[in-house]
Scaffold this motif. Structure first.
Motif, PDB file in Angstrom:
ATOM      1  N   ILE A  95      38.435  36.164  41.642  1.00  0.00           N
ATOM      2  CA  ILE A  95      37.955  36.076  40.002  1.00  0.00           C
ATOM      3  C   ILE A  95      36.881  35.666  39.521  1.00  0.00           C
ATOM      4  CG2 ILE A  95      38.789  34.815  37.607  1.00  0.00           C
ATOM      5  CD1 ILE A  95      41.456  34.414  39.662  1.00  0.00           C
ATOM      6  N   ILE A  96      35.675  36.733  38.909  1.00  0.00           N
ATOM      7  CA  ILE A  96      34.186  36.575  38.896  1.00  0.00           C
ATOM      8  C   ILE A  96      33.563  36.584  37.306  1.00  0.00           C
ATOM      9  CG2 ILE A  96      33.993  37.871  40.684  1.00  0.00           C
ATOM     10  CD1 ILE A  96      33.297  40.493  39.482  1.00  0.00           C
ATOM     11  N   ASN A  97      34.512  36.302  36.020  1.00  0.00           N
ATOM     12  CA  ASN A  97      34.838  35.866  35.212  1.00  0.00           C
ATOM     13  C   ASN A  97      35.204  34.432  34.776  1.00  0.00           C
ATOM     14  OD1 ASN A  97      34.216  39.161  34.202  1.00  0.00           O
ATOM     15  ND2 ASN A  97      36.430  38.726  34.958  1.00  0.00           N
ATOM     16  N   PRO A  98      34.360  34.369  33.758  1.00  0.00           N
ATOM     17  CA  PRO A  98      35.097  32.631  33.231  1.00  0.00           C
ATOM     18  C   PRO A  98      35.713  32.239  32.630  1.00  0.00           C
ATOM     19  CG  PRO A  98      33.102  33.648  32.201  1.00  0.00           C
ATOM     20  CD  PRO A  98      33.686  34.557  33.272  1.00  0.00           C
ATOM     21  N   ARG A  99      36.823  31.004  33.334  1.00  0.00           N
ATOM     22  CA  ARG A  99      37.499  30.749  33.418  1.00  0.00           C
ATOM     23  C   ARG A  99      38.286  30.020  31.741  1.00  0.00           C
ATOM     24  NH1 ARG A  99      41.489  30.786  38.934  1.00  0.00           N
ATOM     25  NH2 ARG A  99      43.046  31.399  36.679  1.00  0.00           N
ATOM     26  N   PRO A 100      39.319  29.882  30.782  1.00  0.00           N
ATOM     27  CA  PRO A 100      39.968  29.283  30.417  1.00  0.00           C
ATOM     28  C   PRO A 100      40.419  27.456  30.033  1.00  0.00           C
ATOM     29  CG  PRO A 100      40.819  31.351  29.949  1.00  0.00           C
ATOM     30  CD  PRO A 100      40.355  31.345  31.687  1.00  0.00           C
ATOM     31  N   ARG A 101      40.161  27.154  29.870  1.00  0.00           N
ATOM     32  CA  ARG A 101      40.287  25.510  29.350  1.00  0.00           C
ATOM     33  C   ARG A 101      41.697  25.048  30.758  1.00  0.00           C
ATOM     34  NH1 ARG A 101      42.717  22.747  25.578  1.00  0.00           N
ATOM     35  NH2 ARG A 101      42.429  24.046  23.801  1.00  0.00           N
ATOM     36  N   ASP A 102      42.243  24.578  30.736  1.00  0.00           N
ATOM     37  CA  ASP A 102      43.500  24.030  31.655  1.00  0.00           C
ATOM     38  C   ASP A 102      43.952  22.926  30.268  1.00  0.00           C
ATOM     39  OD1 ASP A 102      45.877  23.309  32.450  1.00  0.00           O
ATOM     40  OD2 ASP A 102      44.872  23.098  34.750  1.00  0.00           O
ATOM     41  N   THR A 103      45.054  23.674  29.595  1.00  0.00           N
ATOM     42  CA  THR A 103      45.627  23.210  28.697  1.00  0.00           C
ATOM     43  C   THR A 103      47.165  22.351  29.646  1.00  0.00           C
ATOM     44  OG1 THR A 103      47.219  24.471  28.255  1.00  0.00           O
ATOM     45  CG2 THR A 103      45.184  24.770  27.131  1.00  0.00           C
ATOM     46  N   ILE A 199      44.749  38.971  36.612  1.00  0.00           N
ATOM     47  CA  ILE A 199      45.063  37.676  35.815  1.00  0.00           C
ATOM     48  C   ILE A 199      43.073  37.250  35.038  1.00  0.00           C
ATOM     49  CG2 ILE A 199      44.314  35.199  36.586  1.00  0.00           C
ATOM     50  CD1 ILE A 199      45.892  35.674  39.314  1.00  0.00           C
ATOM     51  N   SER A 200      42.126  37.796  35.511  1.00  0.00           N
ATOM     52  CA  SER A 200      40.727  38.111  34.220  1.00  0.00           C
ATOM     53  C   SER A 200      41.069  38.516  33.779  1.00  0.00           C
ATOM     54  CB  SER A 200      40.246  38.320  35.617  1.00  0.00           C
ATOM     55  OG  SER A 200      38.783  37.961  35.323  1.00  0.00           O
ATOM     56  N   THR A 201      42.020  39.901  33.810  1.00  0.00           N
ATOM     57  CA  THR A 201      41.827  41.108  32.277  1.00  0.00           C
ATOM     58  C   THR A 201      42.760  40.046  30.787  1.00  0.00           C
ATOM     59  OG1 THR A 201      42.270  43.191  33.156  1.00  0.00           O
ATOM     60  CG2 THR A 201      43.166  42.341  31.487  1.00  0.00           C
ATOM     61  N   ILE A 202      43.948  39.272  31.688  1.00  0.00           N
ATOM     62  CA  ILE A 202      44.777  38.530  30.643  1.00  0.00           C
ATOM     63  C   ILE A 202      43.875  37.323  30.247  1.00  0.00           C
ATOM     64  CG2 ILE A 202      46.635  37.264  30.490  1.00  0.00           C
ATOM     65  CD1 ILE A 202      48.103  38.765  32.831  1.00  0.00           C
ATOM     66  N   GLU A 203      43.756  36.780  30.720  1.00  0.00           N
ATOM     67  CA  GLU A 203      42.169  35.618  30.735  1.00  0.00           C
ATOM     68  C   GLU A 203      41.332  36.126  29.551  1.00  0.00           C
ATOM     69  OE1 GLU A 203      42.644  32.709  34.626  1.00  0.00           O
ATOM     70  OE2 GLU A 203      41.044  33.275  33.859  1.00  0.00           O
ATOM     71  N   THR A 204      41.168  37.006  29.877  1.00  0.00           N
ATOM     72  CA  THR A 204      39.811  37.683  28.961  1.00  0.00           C
ATOM     73  C   THR A 204      40.376  37.319  27.880  1.00  0.00           C
ATOM     74  OG1 THR A 204      38.503  38.380  31.275  1.00  0.00           O
ATOM     75  CG2 THR A 204      37.846  38.898  28.470  1.00  0.00           C
ATOM     76  N   LEU A 205      41.508  38.590  27.967  1.00  0.00           N
ATOM     77  CA  LEU A 205      42.015  38.762  26.463  1.00  0.00           C
ATOM     78  C   LEU A 205      43.060  37.762  25.810  1.00  0.00           C
ATOM     79  CD1 LEU A 205      44.086  42.443  27.878  1.00  0.00           C
ATOM     80  CD2 LEU A 205      42.073  42.194  26.674  1.00  0.00           C
ATOM     81  N   THR A 206      43.815  37.077  25.653  1.00  0.00           N
ATOM     82  CA  THR A 206      44.416  36.342  25.363  1.00  0.00           C
ATOM     83  C   THR A 206      43.814  34.369  25.280  1.00  0.00           C
ATOM     84  OG1 THR A 206      45.633  35.096  27.612  1.00  0.00           O
ATOM     85  CG2 THR A 206      46.222  37.263  26.622  1.00  0.00           C
ATOM     86  N   GLN A 207      42.147  34.435  26.572  1.00  0.00           N
ATOM     87  CA  GLN A 207      41.930  33.173  26.638  1.00  0.00           C
ATOM     88  C   GLN A 207      43.361  32.021  26.833  1.00  0.00           C
ATOM     89  OE1 GLN A 207      38.643  31.655  26.664  1.00  0.00           O
ATOM     90  NE2 GLN A 207      38.644  33.713  26.402  1.00  0.00           N
ATOM     91  N   ILE A 208      44.242  32.538  27.369  1.00  0.00           N
ATOM     92  CA  ILE A 208      45.291  31.553  28.129  1.00  0.00           C
ATOM     93  C   ILE A 208      45.374  31.094  29.769  1.00  0.00           C
ATOM     94  CG2 ILE A 208      48.115  31.307  29.299  1.00  0.00           C
ATOM     95  CD1 ILE A 208      48.174  32.741  26.688  1.00  0.00           C
ATOM     96  N   ARG A 209      44.621  29.540  30.273  1.00  0.00           N
ATOM     97  CA  ARG A 209      44.671  29.661  31.636  1.00  0.00           C
ATOM     98  C   ARG A 209      45.978  30.115  32.357  1.00  0.00           C
ATOM     99  NH1 ARG A 209      40.910  27.079  34.753  1.00  0.00           N
ATOM    100  NH2 ARG A 209      41.326  26.884  36.890  1.00  0.00           N
ATOM    101  N   ILE A 210      45.837  31.229  33.333  1.00  0.00           N
ATOM    102  CA  ILE A 210      46.767  31.066  34.201  1.00  0.00           C
ATOM    103  C   ILE A 210      46.489  30.556  36.004  1.00  0.00           C
ATOM    104  CG2 ILE A 210      47.815  32.935  35.646  1.00  0.00           C
ATOM    105  CD1 ILE A 210      47.820  33.566  33.272  1.00  0.00           C
ATOM    106  N   ASN A 211      47.150  29.646  36.237  1.00  0.00           N
ATOM    107  CA  ASN A 211      47.669  28.570  36.835  1.00  0.00           C
ATOM    108  C   ASN A 211      47.901  28.870  38.188  1.00  0.00           C
ATOM    109  OD1 ASN A 211      48.893  26.813  34.571  1.00  0.00           O
ATOM    110  ND2 ASN A 211      47.436  26.108  35.101  1.00  0.00           N
ATOM    111  N   HIS A 212      49.371  30.270  38.012  1.00  0.00           N
ATOM    112  CA  HIS A 212      49.536  30.773  39.885  1.00  0.00           C
ATOM    113  C   HIS A 212      50.234  31.554  39.307  1.00  0.00           C
ATOM    114  CE1 HIS A 212      49.099  26.645  41.393  1.00  0.00           C
ATOM    115  NE2 HIS A 212      49.371  26.280  39.892  1.00  0.00           N
ATOM    116  N   PHE A 213      50.664  32.747  40.506  1.00  0.00           N
ATOM    117  CA  PHE A 213      51.152  33.655  40.451  1.00  0.00           C
ATOM    118  C   PHE A 213      52.204  33.300  41.169  1.00  0.00           C
ATOM    119  CE2 PHE A 213      48.585  34.936  43.839  1.00  0.00           C
ATOM    120  CZ  PHE A 213      48.893  35.583  44.191  1.00  0.00           C
TER     121      PHE A 213
END
Length: 542
Positions: A95-103, A199-213
């Motif tokens: 995962i090479i893009n900046p990641r959203p914060r964990d809530t 994961i990176s696509t969803i995080e970039t589009l929504t700013q929701i942190r994906i913790n696991h898959f």
């Protein structure tokens, strides 16, 4: 959402369409477009074993895997050996893009893979295996399972695979070479970049942190349904479909894994639309959740052991989840509260893509409101309340009864208006905006909430406002002096200024540099109308 930036797709604006146009008819409720693996509407092929007729198959295979994270794990400490069967795959280094914060919430990406590799998968669409990769795969199923920080409610969000979105830069899953960003269907991220790119696509589009898959294939779905003893469905009319090899009478039927496989890949039923099929799958999913969280399963040691073994042996997940015993136990403990009645299943609101009406885009600002509700779900149970916190409130006001004056305590122009608009959307009675000038002229570092010292119920009204913003300021008695105060006039949404809250005190919200967002609890009709609750689907016939 920090600074109220839209976290959804911004490059896909829908131009107004003529009342009689094809797009206008679609938006009015006609069937949605077909996926890319089938010919355009009116020319769909029905080749036996084709991927098209199974495009949604993996959607439901995800259903039972949620139970392993949110239900059957109640027996984890007893059946931990069974979880040694989980296949693990680490992707965080890709995962090479900046990641959203964990809530503090738990957001799990659930992916159904159509890979033909592995035992039991090759017979499904064997002739359509990818030439570029003998075990080639694609996901027609992308779901984010959001479990609240308190682990007492859940929402499963289904992403239409036809969604045209901006795919960020990603590593190629095979070569590890960097791929440039592009506009493409959302499921293409998985085809080229695997789980990491998805994961990176969803995080970039929504700013929701994906913790696991969690990832499941075709045979895994069958195993899980069989381990549950089958799933009962109800049909309005009978089915005799040669393409899916499925024959069922009208009324109720108990489906084993093989029949369930045919049912969820069924195309020629109802109006044949993708949206109706997604709803049918959501109802099926709700029945899986209800059965997997039932006392009948959880109290039967033999059945529960078999189910856990089948679930564990049918999935792939990240090592951080699979090997974190304490986290699994924590989830399992909290999952006791996560009954079928607390699970909501939502399809992202969509519109036809103006560039290609066989594709869809997410409806804005409705999709962004959905993301904001997930991001702002940060409430955690307080440790032990203080004596003052346990004092019974004199009144328990609703948001529309709370009068609010929003003051900008930062040096960023227009901040008060932005916050006021968001509060109005959530039903608060915003009566004014203005500025607050700190003594040193700098931005106020922390947001504040104030009420008049003489207001007997001021603390109660202020508490409602405090619970609706992030971070959560502690209300204080004594109002501050506003500069350039002005009446607030509402836009097209929210409660009009001056309505409601008769006789209520005016509560001041002073926006500081730490202000993140207004918590989103009121969602647009398009989101609510595309949401079902698991507990309500027990006797639904499709």
């Amino acid at each position: 959402m920090s600074d109220y930036r839209s976290a959804s797709v911004q490059d896909a604006r829908v131009a107004p369409s003529a009342p009689g146009s094809r797009m206008a008819r679609r938006a009015a409720g006609s069937p949605p477009p077909p996926p890319d693996d089938r010919p355009t509407r009116g020319h769909r092929g029905d080749g036996g074993g084709g991927q098209g007729k199974m495009r949604v198959l993996a959607w439901v295979s995800i259903a039972a895997t949620t139970v392993m994270v949110a239900g059957a794990l109640t027996g984890y400490t007893v059946y931990r050996d069974a979880f040694g069967n989980i296949t693990q795959k680490s992707v965080k280094e890709d995962i090479i893009n900046p990641r959203p914060r964990d809530t503090g919430a738990l957001n799990v990406l659930l992916v159904g893979s159509d890979t033909r590799a592995g035992k039991g998968n090759s017979k499904y669409g064997q002739q359509l295996a990818r030439t570029a990769d003998a075990g080639g795969k694609r996901t027609d199923t992308i779901i984010v399972m959001h479990i609240s920080p308190n682990r007492d409610k859940a929402r499963l969000i289904s992403f239409p695979r036809d969604s045209m979105v901006q795919i960020p830069k990603c590593k190629n899953e095979t070569t590890k070479a960097e791929m440039p960003p592009r506009r493409d269907m959302i499921n293409s991220a998985y085809n080229s970049g695997g789980i990491a790119c998805t994961i990176s696509t969803i995080e970039t589009l929504t700013q929701i942190r994906i913790n696991h898959f969690v990832e499941v294939d075709f045979s895994g779905f069958k195993n899980i349904v069989d381990a549950l003893g089958g799933i009962e469905i109800c049909l309005k009319s009978g089915v005799n479909d040669r393409a899916s090899h499925l024959v069922l009478p009208p009324g109720k039927s108990l489906l084993n894994g093989e029949k369930a496989l045919g049912y969820v890949r069924l195309r020629h039923y109802g109006d044949g639309s993708d949206i109706q099929r997604i709803k049918r799958q959501q109802i099926f999913l709700s029945k899986v959740i209800a059965k997997a969280t039932s006392s009948e399963l959880l109290t039967d040691i033999g059945k529960l052991t078999g189910f856990i073994k089948a679930a564990a042996g049918s999935v792939t997940m990240d090592p951080e989840l699979a090997n974190d015993t304490q986290q699994l136990i924590d989830i399992a403990t909290s999952a006791k509260e996560l009954t079928a009645g607390g699970v909501q299943l939502t399809t992202i609101p969509w519109l036809p893509d103006p560039q290609d009406t066989n594709r869809v885009i997410w409806k804005e600002p409705d999709a962004s409101a959905l993301w904001a509700s997930i991001i702002s779900d940060t409430e955690v149970a307080s440790p032990s309340p203080s004596a003052s916190a346990t004092t019974k409130p004199k009144v328990t006001p609703k948001p529309e009864q709370v009068k609010v004056q929003v003051l900008n305590g930062t040096t960023t122009p227009g901040k008060a208006r932005l916050v006021a608009d968001e509060l109005a959307k959530q039903g608060f009675n915003v009566v004014g905006v203005g500025n607050y000038q700190a003594a040193d002229g700098a931005s106020l570092p922390s947001s504040e909430i104030h009420y008049a010292k003489g207001a007997a119920t001021g603390a109660d009204y202020a508490a409602v406002l405090s619970g609706a913003v992030l971070p959560k300021p502690a209300p204080a008695a004594g109002k501050v002096t506003a500069t350039n105060p002005q009446p607030y006039t509402s836009g097209t949404t929210g409660t009009a200024a001056g309505a409601g809250g008769k006789g209520a005190p005016v509560i001041q919200l002073v926006v500081g540099s730490d202000f993140k967002s207004v918590k989103v609890t009121k969602l647009p009709d398009s989101v609510n109308n595309s949401t079902i609750t698991a507990a309500d689907q027990k006797n639904v016939c499709t």
